[in-house]
Design a protein around this motif. Sequence first.
Motif, PDB file in Angstrom:
ATOM      1  N   LEU A  87       0.876  -1.206   0.056  1.00 41.96           N
ATOM      2  CA  LEU A  87      -0.028  -0.048  -0.137  1.00 41.96           C
ATOM      3  C   LEU A  87       0.849   1.327  -0.075  1.00 41.96           C
ATOM      4  N   LEU A  88       1.881   1.380   0.709  1.00 38.50           N
ATOM      5  CA  LEU A  88       2.719   2.302   0.836  1.00 38.50           C
ATOM      6  C   LEU A  88       3.526   2.558  -0.307  1.00 38.50           C
ATOM      7  N   ASN A  89       3.835   1.596  -1.100  1.00 39.65           N
ATOM      8  CA  ASN A  89       4.713   1.690  -2.272  1.00 39.65           C
ATOM      9  C   ASN A  89       3.773   2.070  -3.615  1.00 39.65           C
ATOM     10  N   GLN A  90       2.444   1.925  -3.386  1.00 37.67           N
ATOM     11  CA  GLN A  90       1.604   2.337  -4.334  1.00 37.67           C
ATOM     12  C   GLN A  90       1.326   3.950  -4.233  1.00 37.67           C
ATOM     13  N   ILE A  91       1.549   4.537  -3.200  1.00 41.98           N
ATOM     14  CA  ILE A  91       1.269   5.980  -2.620  1.00 41.98           C
ATOM     15  C   ILE A  91       2.231   6.784  -3.564  1.00 41.98           C
ATOM     16  N   THR A  92       1.766   7.739  -4.264  1.00 40.41           N
ATOM     17  CA  THR A  92       2.624   8.870  -4.842  1.00 40.41           C
ATOM     18  C   THR A  92       2.032   9.997  -4.690  1.00 40.41           C
ATOM     19  N   ILE A  93       2.965  11.080  -4.249  1.00 41.08           N
ATOM     20  CA  ILE A  93       2.349  12.391  -3.822  1.00 41.08           C
ATOM     21  C   ILE A  93       3.208  13.499  -4.824  1.00 41.08           C
ATOM     22  N   GLY A  94       2.564  13.979  -5.554  1.00 41.94           N
ATOM     23  CA  GLY A  94       2.962  14.860  -6.666  1.00 41.94           C
ATOM     24  C   GLY A  94       3.880  13.909  -7.614  1.00 41.94           C
ATOM     25  N   GLU A 105       7.541  13.600  -7.055  1.00 40.95           N
ATOM     26  CA  GLU A 105       8.497  13.105  -6.411  1.00 40.95           C
ATOM     27  C   GLU A 105       8.258  12.876  -4.846  1.00 40.95           C
ATOM     28  N   GLY A 106       7.084  13.100  -4.340  1.00 40.39           N
ATOM     29  CA  GLY A 106       6.803  12.629  -2.986  1.00 40.39           C
ATOM     30  C   GLY A 106       6.410  11.296  -2.814  1.00 40.39           C
ATOM     31  N   TYR A 107       6.312  10.627  -1.584  1.00 37.40           N
ATOM     32  CA  TYR A 107       6.017   9.353  -1.267  1.00 37.40           C
ATOM     33  C   TYR A 107       5.742   9.183   0.136  1.00 37.40           C
ATOM     34  N   ALA A 108       5.317   8.072   0.471  1.00 36.58           N
ATOM     35  CA  ALA A 108       5.086   7.768   1.968  1.00 36.58           C
ATOM     36  C   ALA A 108       5.710   6.539   2.337  1.00 36.58           C
ATOM     37  N   PHE A 109       6.153   6.475   3.709  1.00 32.55           N
ATOM     38  CA  PHE A 109       7.000   5.484   4.317  1.00 32.55           C
ATOM     39  C   PHE A 109       6.661   5.037   5.972  1.00 32.55           C
ATOM     40  N   LEU A 110       7.361   4.211   6.302  1.00 28.43           N
ATOM     41  CA  LEU A 110       6.759   3.786   7.803  1.00 28.43           C
ATOM     42  C   LEU A 110       8.044   3.609   8.502  1.00 28.43           C
ATOM     43  N   THR A 111       7.989   4.193   9.660  1.00 28.04           N
ATOM     44  CA  THR A 111       8.969   4.042  10.688  1.00 28.04           C
ATOM     45  C   THR A 111       8.387   3.728  12.034  1.00 28.04           C
ATOM     46  N   ASN A 112       9.456   3.227  12.912  1.00 26.09           N
ATOM     47  CA  ASN A 112       8.834   3.037  14.133  1.00 26.09           C
ATOM     48  C   ASN A 112       9.273   4.306  15.017  1.00 26.09           C
ATOM     49  N   SER A 113       9.051   4.296  16.630  1.00 28.31           N
ATOM     50  CA  SER A 113       8.892   5.548  17.366  1.00 28.31           C
ATOM     51  C   SER A 113      10.367   5.976  17.519  1.00 28.31           C
ATOM     52  N   GLN A 114      11.429   5.170  17.102  1.00 24.73           N
ATOM     53  CA  GLN A 114      12.819   5.724  17.179  1.00 24.73           C
ATOM     54  C   GLN A 114      13.477   6.172  15.921  1.00 24.73           C
ATOM     55  N   GLY A 115      12.657   6.142  14.785  1.00 22.71           N
ATOM     56  CA  GLY A 115      12.985   6.802  13.548  1.00 22.71           C
ATOM     57  C   GLY A 115      13.690   5.737  12.653  1.00 22.71           C
ATOM     58  N   GLU A 116      13.573   4.408  13.044  1.00 18.82           N
ATOM     59  CA  GLU A 116      14.183   3.378  12.390  1.00 18.82           C
ATOM     60  C   GLU A 116      13.336   2.986  11.052  1.00 18.82           C
ATOM     61  N   ILE A 117      13.821   2.862   9.963  1.00 21.95           N
ATOM     62  CA  ILE A 117      12.928   2.534   8.660  1.00 21.95           C
ATOM     63  C   ILE A 117      12.385   1.224   8.789  1.00 21.95           C
ATOM     64  N   ILE A 118      10.927   1.034   8.500  1.00 24.30           N
ATOM     65  CA  ILE A 118      10.295  -0.259   8.486  1.00 24.30           C
ATOM     66  C   ILE A 118       9.947  -0.538   6.905  1.00 24.30           C
ATOM     67  N   VAL A 119       9.253   0.395   6.335  1.00 22.94           N
ATOM     68  CA  VAL A 119       9.065   0.319   4.948  1.00 22.94           C
ATOM     69  C   VAL A 119       9.362   1.722   4.074  1.00 22.94           C
ATOM     70  N   HIS A 120      10.184   1.591   3.038  1.00 21.18           N
ATOM     71  CA  HIS A 120      10.892   2.954   2.471  1.00 21.18           C
ATOM     72  C   HIS A 120      11.058   2.606   1.247  1.00 21.18           C
ATOM     73  N   PRO A 121      10.821   3.355   0.126  1.00 17.91           N
ATOM     74  CA  PRO A 121      11.071   3.276  -1.190  1.00 17.91           C
ATOM     75  C   PRO A 121      12.211   2.980  -1.764  1.00 17.91           C
ATOM     76  N   SER A 122      13.324   3.516  -0.857  1.00 13.34           N
ATOM     77  CA  SER A 122      14.754   3.536  -1.371  1.00 13.34           C
ATOM     78  C   SER A 122      15.413   3.154  -0.363  1.00 13.34           C
ATOM     79  N   LEU A 123      15.417   3.306   1.221  1.00 14.03           N
ATOM     80  CA  LEU A 123      16.064   3.038   2.132  1.00 14.03           C
ATOM     81  C   LEU A 123      15.754   1.617   2.706  1.00 14.03           C
TER      82      LEU A 123
END
Length: 654
Positions: free
Chosen positions: A187-194, A196-214
Amino acid sequence: MNLFRHTRIRTRLIIAFTVILLVPSLAIAGSSYYFAKKTLETEMLHTSNELITNVKSQLEATIQEQINQLNFTSLHIEQNFNDIETKQKEALAYVINLEKSFDNVLFAYIGTSKGSMITSDLEGLGENYDPRERDWFKEAIAKPGQIVISPPYEDPSTHDLVITLSQSLANGSVVGLDLKVTSIKKLLNQITIGNEGYAFLTNSQGEIIVHPSLKANDKLNQNVTALLTGSESNRFKQANKQWLFTTEPATGWKVIAQMDEREFTNGARPIFVNTLIILCITIAIGGLINHFIVRSISNPLTQLVRVSKQVSKGILTDTIAVTNRDEIGVLSNSFNQMIMSLRTIINKANTTSIHINTQSKALLHNVQETSASIKENARAIDEISLGSSTQQQVAEENARATELLSQSIQEIANTSVDTHHVSVKLTEQAKNGQVMMTDVHHQMNDIYTSSEETGKVVSVLSQHVKEIEQISIAISTISDQITLLALNAQIEAARAGDMGAGFAVVANEVGKLAEQSKTSTKQITAILQGIQTYTNDVSTAMKRGEEKVMTGMNLVKQTSSTFNDIILSIESVSKNVESVSSAIQEMAASTEEISASIEETAAIATENAVSTQTMVTSSQHQLAKMEEFSTAMNELSSLSNELQQEMNQFKLSD
């Protein structure tokens, strides 16, 4: 304004019309560009907010569904598989069925308190796998009854991104579910904002869970992480990017939307370009109209400037030819009327200035004579004022010194009176103390007498205790003899057979009574010995008390003698203080009379000084007025001469 001070009106008009054309056009272009950019930004932020809110809702629903299922599973296992070690097959069947019932559940398993693992993937765990050593087991045990959600990780066998939900049971076991978050990732990978924009998911400490490039578990920079913590949702700017996030409450995960601010600028740029084209066309048309309007205004003003220059040189012979009926024509007519009025005014002013010059010279001579007379009077009054001031200062110094002396004497008198009162109170308190010491002496005598009587009573009590102790010894001896007789009686009754059965019972009871008497006698003897010990202690304490009472009586006698000496000393001091207080009161009364006399003298001197100073001030004021008047007359005479010279410069006719 200094920039246009030396600029021609023609130039000013051209600049004014140009500014009037440019400023609104540029304002419209800038505001259109700004509002278009803001509108685009608002729409993108609104869309992004809806997208991340939708993702959060789906994530929350997925996790909440599994939390509810885990609660139900834990309750079912506790009710049906309480002895989990003996029912592992049934529990395994239930776990496998649970995995098949939910698409999002990768694995379901149970870790027991004895280290057993009930799961469909037991081979993938290895032979030495002990669930009790795993974090999901330890954290669930540490929080009994609560559901613990682990950080996301990649499952080693399926390589799916999963999280573990675990909950402890009453028997020490832990139920766990491995939940796939692959659907959220898609679902997150399908989201496009403008663009170049995108959506991603992190935990409360800023660690990446889902990201298009990281990659998973990569960390965002510290500045962004600090802005993400401490709130459920927010919006902020960082590194030319807009960030918008919301928080999933069960896990604390952050669903984040990121947009590049350059997209807002690029989206609004076409509107700005079109506005600039319209602005250039408007300026070209307005410039042509501006040329004709400026020309119609500047030509009449040029003629007006030419005539006004002649008037400034004193030439009042020329006038302006009026051809227009607009405001400039009205101004030209008014200027011609002004020239005619100036001719009349200058003629009258010339005649008046000659008359003023003659009168001012005569008045100036009289003012100078009056001013000299006032100066002589002022010098005489200054000398009188100086003497009065000196007399006033001496009188005031004497008054202050006498006042200080009077205050000091009064303070001494007050202190003497207070000292006398204190000595009287001390005498009374010392006498009261002597009376109290006498009472204490009598009470000490009574205590000593009571102590002697108590000692005698204790001695008698001790003697009686000794007598009772002898009686107890005699009773104990008698009890021993009765016990022996009872034993003999029982022996004789046994010999007599049935005839002696009743006598045997009586002998037995007598033996018991004798034994009880002996026991009671021992108890009485122990109590008497305790009383004897306490009596001896009381006797010793009474003797010590008598010694302390004797010592206290001696100290009371010494203290009473000391109080007598204190009373005699205080009475002597009180008499001396009373004599000193009377003498100081007489001195204070005399000092007050002297002070009043000096103050009256100082007041008279002050009045004289004030009156003299008033005369000096009045004389100086009159002299200043005369000097001002003289100066004004000089200026008036000079001005009348200058006015006459100026009037001669005007040319009123050809």
